[in-house]
Enzyme design. Sequence first.
Site, PDB file in Angstrom:
ATOM      1  N   LYS A  50       0.849  -1.181   0.035  1.00 13.44           N
ATOM      2  CA  LYS A  50      -0.084  -0.003  -0.016  1.00 13.44           C
ATOM      3  C   LYS A  50       0.784   1.361  -0.021  1.00 13.44           C
ATOM      4  O   LYS A  50       0.661   2.195  -0.741  1.00 13.44           O
ATOM      5  CB  LYS A  50      -0.860   0.090   1.277  1.00 13.44           C
ATOM      6  CG  LYS A  50      -2.064  -1.187   1.245  1.00 13.44           C
ATOM      7  CD  LYS A  50      -2.548  -1.216   2.452  1.00 13.44           C
ATOM      8  CE  LYS A  50      -3.730  -2.488   2.528  1.00 13.44           C
ATOM      9  NZ  LYS A  50      -4.166  -2.843   3.843  1.00 13.44           N
ATOM     10  N   GLN A  94      -5.034  -2.124  10.143  1.00 11.09           N
ATOM     11  CA  GLN A  94      -4.568  -3.342   9.378  1.00 11.09           C
ATOM     12  C   GLN A  94      -5.274  -4.476  10.156  1.00 11.09           C
ATOM     13  O   GLN A  94      -4.940  -4.675  11.242  1.00 11.09           O
ATOM     14  CB  GLN A  94      -3.117  -3.392   9.220  1.00 11.09           C
ATOM     15  CG  GLN A  94      -2.614  -4.445   8.316  1.00 11.09           C
ATOM     16  CD  GLN A  94      -3.151  -4.275   6.887  1.00 11.09           C
ATOM     17  OE1 GLN A  94      -3.113  -3.173   6.254  1.00 11.09           O
ATOM     18  NE2 GLN A  94      -3.660  -5.603   6.180  1.00 11.09           N
ATOM     19  N   ASP A 117     -11.551   1.952   4.647  1.00 10.74           N
ATOM     20  CA  ASP A 117     -11.862   0.351   4.377  1.00 10.74           C
ATOM     21  C   ASP A 117     -13.420   0.250   4.121  1.00 10.74           C
ATOM     22  O   ASP A 117     -13.925  -0.730   3.919  1.00 10.74           O
ATOM     23  CB  ASP A 117     -11.260  -0.408   5.363  1.00 10.74           C
ATOM     24  CG  ASP A 117      -9.917  -1.180   4.685  1.00 10.74           C
ATOM     25  OD1 ASP A 117     -10.175  -1.474   3.268  1.00 10.74           O
ATOM     26  OD2 ASP A 117      -9.477  -1.722   5.645  1.00 10.74           O
TER      27      ASP A 117
END
Length: 288
Positions: A50, A94, A117
């Site tokens: 990322k 994460q 997300d």
Amino acid sequence: MSHIILDGRVVREARLPALKEFFGGLAKPPVMTIIQVGDRPDSTAFIRAKSTFAAKVGVTVRHIHLPESITQAELLSVIAENNKASDVHGIIVQLPLPLSLDQETVIEAIDPTKDADGLSAANVKRWLSGHPAALYPATTRGVRELLSHYRIDIFGRKVAIVGRSMLVGKPLAAWALNENATVIVCHSKTPDLAAETKQADIVIVAAGRPGLVSAKHLKSGAVVVDVGINTVQGQKLEEEVGRRLVGDVDFDSASTVASAISPVPGGVGPMTVLALFENLADLIRKAY
Ligand code: NAD
């Protein structure tokens, strides 16, 4: 059967310039905070992928790496600081988190307007209800963009999804329903997986089981999207960051009957990274 390869790297490269132009046109580079708790090597590899992509499109990644011993209260306070910071436009935690932390509470602490997300309740409600501007989790958006690039329309088609997690299977199912597909959701307790997936025009596999789906699970001409990322004993993890991985589909077997198939690596993985930053762009446009 001759088949098209659904190549996520090609699609990501094709869409990179538009993202770069968008972020480059802002008054200053946007910031994406990525919070990592602990030292899982897979999480470290994903964050590296990322960060590499962020640098290419002009986004500053603020990687906050916290010890596994962190308390829930301390983690929530780090999220609160980033919610408040006006230079931070997107926040992701994460996953998975260590079991000592309550994942749901942590995700819920993220300001929905910075939830890149798409997993906080406000965003989940939108993708469940089929809101036209729903911000789907990155993997779902990545699958959507991959199919769309290859002009594979799911409207009115039978789509089988293998996996029902909150992160992947459920948002994929919601998206497919919202797009007017007829959706079959399979999971670890499905008694006869092949009987279900064989009915589908499009099979999307997100189970975390190497080689779970092969030719015998597919009807002739099916489109196969492999979301799985698995380590192979004795081999390395992520090709994109110098390691190797395998998916949930037995590629050699499935490609004898599929009309289109995504490889691992190089299929959904690169699309997920792209989609995360397309989500960030939507958050900045306030278009979510
Ligand atoms: P998870 O473990 O939370 O969920 C797995 C799901 O698969 C469950 O719903 C389970 O019921 C189902 N399942 C397990 N065994 C099965 C079987 N034998 N038959 C049918 N269903 C079965 O995992 P997840 O977070 O949803 O991730 C799934 C896979 O996708 C993993 O390999 C993960 O690494 C990968 N992943 C890839 C990306 C990407 O960008 N490509 C992103 C996220 C996750």
